[in-house]
Each structure stands twice: as C-alpha cells, then as structure tokens.
Motif scaffolding. Sequence first.
Motif, mmCIF file in Angstrom:
data_model
loop_
_atom_site.group_PDB
_atom_site.id
_atom_site.type_symbol
_atom_site.label_atom_id
_atom_site.label_comp_id
_atom_site.label_asym_id
_atom_site.label_seq_id
_atom_site.Cartn_x
_atom_site.Cartn_y
_atom_site.Cartn_z
ATOM 1 N N LEU A 1 -8.833 11.204 -4.704
ATOM 2 C CA LEU A 1 -7.507 10.967 -5.163
ATOM 3 C C LEU A 1 -7.159 9.649 -5.020
ATOM 4 O O LEU A 1 -6.327 9.064 -5.830
ATOM 5 N N VAL A 2 -7.646 8.668 -4.118
ATOM 6 C CA VAL A 2 -7.568 7.159 -4.310
ATOM 7 C C VAL A 2 -8.009 6.751 -5.635
ATOM 8 O O VAL A 2 -7.370 5.861 -6.249
ATOM 9 N N ALA B 1 -0.120 7.532 0.703
ATOM 10 C CA ALA B 1 -1.429 7.962 1.287
ATOM 11 C C ALA B 1 -1.618 7.168 2.412
ATOM 12 O O ALA B 1 -2.373 7.852 3.413
ATOM 13 N N PHE B 2 -1.492 5.972 2.578
ATOM 14 C CA PHE B 2 -1.969 5.248 3.816
ATOM 15 C C PHE B 2 -1.068 4.745 4.660
ATOM 16 O O PHE B 2 -1.109 3.896 5.586
ATOM 17 N N ASN B 3 0.293 5.451 4.623
ATOM 18 C CA ASN B 3 1.449 5.655 5.729
ATOM 19 C C ASN B 3 0.920 6.385 6.828
ATOM 20 O O ASN B 3 1.434 7.407 7.108
ATOM 21 N N LEU C 1 0.692 14.841 0.997
ATOM 22 C CA LEU C 1 0.233 14.326 -0.208
ATOM 23 C C LEU C 1 -0.035 15.516 -1.068
ATOM 24 O O LEU C 1 -0.465 16.449 -0.569
ATOM 25 N N GLU C 2 0.282 15.447 -2.468
ATOM 26 C CA GLU C 2 -0.085 16.480 -3.475
ATOM 27 C C GLU C 2 -1.783 16.551 -3.570
ATOM 28 O O GLU C 2 -2.366 15.478 -3.466
ATOM 29 N N THR C 3 -2.286 17.796 -3.428
ATOM 30 C CA THR C 3 -3.814 17.886 -3.393
ATOM 31 C C THR C 3 -4.136 18.456 -4.765
ATOM 32 O O THR C 3 -5.183 19.134 -4.773
#
Length: 315
Positions: free
Chosen positions: A200-201, A214-216, A188-190
């Motif tokens: 981020l969510v 994200a939740f994969n 993920l890009e941070t």
Amino acid sequence: MHLRDLVYQYPQQAAHGVPDWMLGFYKRHSISFADGLTDTRTHVCWFQSRNFSIDLRLPLEQDQVPAKPLAQCSAEELQRLANYEGWEALSAWRDETLSWHGETSLQLHNRWPEPAVLKRMGNCMIEFAPSGAYVEDWRLQVSAPGPLIGLRLLHEKELKSGQVHHRGGGLILCGDYAAMVLGRAQALETEPTGLMLRDLVVRHAGDRQWLDRAFNFETSVATGSLDQGFTVTLSTCAARVGKPLIALDGFELQPDGRHVRQLLQVDGVEFERLFVIDTLEPEPSFAQATGFTADAAQWHAREAPTLSRYTQSLV
C-alpha cells in the motif's frame, strides 16, 4: 497524580493471566528456522503484562531510517519503514501455549500467526512454533526491583476539540524498563483485500495525507525508573529516540476503579489519554533464576567444578 502514587496507592493484580515467570521485558537472543539458518542481530523486544503483550522488531541502527519528515523519505526509506514491526495485543495462556488476539499493529497483516509453546529455565525462555518453522530464544533482562504496570490505551484525544490522535495501544512498565504503543487514529483502507502495508505504501507513495495516517503509529521501548523517568532507546519513530517515553504525572483513577485517565499537554494543547487497567503491582519479582528440584540441585552442586567452569549471565 504521579504514576508511582497510582500503583502504590491503588494496587490491583489481575485475577488471571500469564504465570509469574513470563512477566517482564525479554530481548530475543536468537531465532533459528527449519532451514538451518539463525538470526541473532535483529532488535526484538517483548514486554509481558498479565494479559497483554507489547512487541517491537527493528533492523540494526545503521539500517534504520534516520529521523526526518515523511515528505523527505525516499521510496526505499518508506519501504524500510513499512517493514518495521510494532504491536500490542491481548494474550491468553493455556496448556503451556500463549496466543494473541485483538492486536493494535503497525502491520496490516499478522506476520506471526502461530501461538507460542513456551518453557522457561533460568533467564532463558524458549518459544517453539507448533508447526516447527522456528524456535526463538528469549532472555529476561536484568532489572532492579520495581512495579509492574499494565495499562491498555483506549484513546488519546484533544480535550477541547475532541479530535482523536491515537486509538488502541498500551503501556507496560516493569522495573527498569517500559514500552508504549500508540495506535492509528483510524484504520487504513485495505482494498484490494490482502495487500500488505509495504504494498500500500507503494500505491500511495505520492499521497502525503495517506502516508501520515499510515505512519501515525508508535511502538517505543525505554529504560529508566519511575523516579527519574524513562528514555526511549528503540522506536518505530526515529525522532522519539532519546526523548522521554511518557510524562509520569497527570494520572487519575476513575470512579469505576477499572480505568485510568491521564491529562497532559503537547505543544500547549491539552490531551486526554484513557486507559483500562490490566494490572498495578508494586513489588513483583523479575528473578533471573527459576530454581532446581532437590535432586537437580544436588547434581548441580556435585558437578559444579565442570558445569560452572565458564558460566556467565547472558541477556
């Protein structure tokens, strides 16, 4: 090839790693903090292979998000999911201290940055934070004799298209228990730097594609056996509870002797999982006892009428 045949036909023990007394599945009995408060309720599971660990930390069942598509989750439920913890990481044992690196984690920052100063007695393993911030009491779970299998996942991909679904993770089987981690297909890009997953969510709350990426990620714990299979009991993915952890066939040792390939079908699509072997041990010991010195054994026997008055097995 069935996974049982793999471990019995091609056994290999890692040349180095953690001591034997650290191997297996531990559940946390408690964590006590320097402020005098203690938590005995959070589900915390620790699986230890020779050179890597799997860790799962979840709230109580009534506080977990029920199985549903991400699109149906409220903002509050997405925040709960974003505070789940599941990871796999390489572990290094030195001077009675265990440290971790190279992790594959649901979280984007390291929530537990300190190494672990460990000591085990009986089925109780105590972990001290070097800073004095906390102490954790872990209990080795009772298991029938069974293999120890540690496989680190390199990737899971569709054979025909080559599309990668998961990258990084691992599988640990130890007697009656098993755990698996499947990492995200892409990082993920941070940016901006330092934001946590929960931050981020919030930023991407309306972006379904970003949330899916994200939740994969999955960390699941299961019970069962190599003969009957393993059924998921706890997971970062609620829909996985009650389902088989992993198909136990389709494995093949690669020519280099260090990698294992699994071919499996998901909804009619053929997938490949490629693992690197940490250890394949047919008959390790997951003993609950660590034993006494001769003097301590005499003392214990002499004082048994009071020492053993109320003792019981606690896991």
